[in-house]
Design a protein around this motif. Structure first.
Motif, PDB file in Angstrom:
ATOM      1  N   PRO A 151       0.803  -1.233   0.000  1.00  0.00           N
ATOM      2  CA  PRO A 151       0.000   0.000   0.000  1.00  0.00           C
ATOM      3  C   PRO A 151       0.831   1.275   0.000  1.00  0.00           C
ATOM      4  O   PRO A 151       0.512   2.222  -0.722  1.00  0.00           O
ATOM      5  CB  PRO A 151      -0.826  -0.133   1.286  1.00  0.00           C
ATOM      6  N   ALA A 152       1.907   1.313   0.785  1.00  0.00           N
ATOM      7  CA  ALA A 152       2.725   2.521   0.842  1.00  0.00           C
ATOM      8  C   ALA A 152       3.388   2.797  -0.506  1.00  0.00           C
ATOM      9  O   ALA A 152       3.453   3.944  -0.966  1.00  0.00           O
ATOM     10  CB  ALA A 152       3.787   2.386   1.924  1.00  0.00           C
ATOM     11  N   ARG A 153       3.874   1.730  -1.146  1.00  0.00           N
ATOM     12  CA  ARG A 153       4.506   1.891  -2.456  1.00  0.00           C
ATOM     13  C   ARG A 153       3.476   2.347  -3.486  1.00  0.00           C
ATOM     14  O   ARG A 153       3.759   3.187  -4.346  1.00  0.00           O
ATOM     15  CB  ARG A 153       5.148   0.570  -2.886  1.00  0.00           C
ATOM     16  N   ARG A 154       2.258   1.797  -3.416  1.00  0.00           N
ATOM     17  CA  ARG A 154       1.208   2.195  -4.341  1.00  0.00           C
ATOM     18  C   ARG A 154       0.866   3.670  -4.164  1.00  0.00           C
ATOM     19  O   ARG A 154       0.685   4.404  -5.145  1.00  0.00           O
ATOM     20  CB  ARG A 154      -0.039   1.337  -4.122  1.00  0.00           C
ATOM     21  N   THR A 155       0.794   4.123  -2.924  1.00  0.00           N
ATOM     22  CA  THR A 155       0.486   5.533  -2.661  1.00  0.00           C
ATOM     23  C   THR A 155       1.573   6.440  -3.222  1.00  0.00           C
ATOM     24  O   THR A 155       1.284   7.472  -3.844  1.00  0.00           O
ATOM     25  CB  THR A 155       0.344   5.767  -1.141  1.00  0.00           C
ATOM     26  N   ARG A 156       2.841   6.064  -3.000  1.00  0.00           N
ATOM     27  CA  ARG A 156       3.953   6.863  -3.529  1.00  0.00           C
ATOM     28  C   ARG A 156       3.909   6.914  -5.045  1.00  0.00           C
ATOM     29  O   ARG A 156       4.153   7.963  -5.651  1.00  0.00           O
ATOM     30  CB  ARG A 156       5.287   6.281  -3.061  1.00  0.00           C
TER      31      ARG A 156
END
Length: 225
Positions: A151-156
């Motif tokens: 999720p964090a990578r997707r948000t970035r």
């Protein structure tokens, strides 16, 4: 005329002396190539590249090595003021390793049992700024990414893509689909030269090293994975 300046300068990095010797013999016999050094791990590779005059064009890099591995070395090399292109050698033990190498800035990867003429042509390709990643390999890696969403990578990734123009996002999405410049040009009704210009801008604006990293970023941002 001094033709040496036109030769691709290659550094070979592998902790196995026999592998290095074989690669030296192979590449020294390749047209337009010059092996300028060897290194037994990533730390030695960084030192060799920093001291090289003229600069190293391509580093042929093993992944698993003592002290500093190939992934860490790739990231450090790509952060240099004049970075070489990195072509990773792997036994393809895990998709995760190859994916990490590409995210670190490697221009592509090869299996260690790749035919000699293919290795030579791939070194020339990455020296010219063309990534070495077959459509089949890209699909396999992207499937691996899809099976392990972060999720964090997707948000970035979505935040980064939001800074682009509509056309730039379309080109980024096309790269994620594994399309060539010619295919992107046909699909988006533009010239190949315009596609190349868009890719160049994408790399600059996103702070990435090659089109494979753009493709991974666009894939990370997709909602339907």
């Amino acid at each position: 005329m001094n033709t040496a300046v036109t030769r691709v300068r290659v550094l070979i990095v592998d902790d196995d002396p026999l592998v290095r010797s074989g690669l030296v013999n192979l590449l020294e016999g390749g047209p337009g190539l010059e092996v300028v050094g060897e290194a037994g791990d990533g730390a030695e590779a960084l030192t060799a590249v920093e001291r090289a005059v003229p600069p190293v064009d391509v580093v042929l890099m093993d992944i698993r090595m003592p002290r500093v591995d190939g992934i860490t070395a790739t990231e450090r090399l790509r952060s240099l003021p004049v970075p070489p292109q990195v072509l990773v050698l792997t036994t393809f033990d895990t998709d995760e390793q190859v994916l990490r190498a590409l995210r670190a800035g490697a221009a592509g990867f090869l299996l260690k049992d790749t035919p000699p003429d293919r290795i030579v042509s791939c070194v020339h390709s990455v020296a010219a700024g063309e990534p070495v990643l077959s459509p089949a390999a890209a699909r396999r890696l992207f499937d691996y990414v899809a099976d392990d969403p972060a999720p964090a990578r997707r948000t970035r990734a979505r935040t980064a893509l939001a800074t682009l123009t509509t056309r730039e996002r379309q080109v980024a999405e096309a790269l994620a689909d594994g399309l060539t410049n010619q295919e992107i040009a046909a699909n988006l009704h533009m010239s190949v030269a315009t596609v190349k210009a868009h890719v160049t801008r994408l790399l600059r604006e996103l702070g990435l090293n090659n089109r494979t990293q753009v493709a991974l970023l666009a894939y990370d941002a997709r909602a339907d994975r």
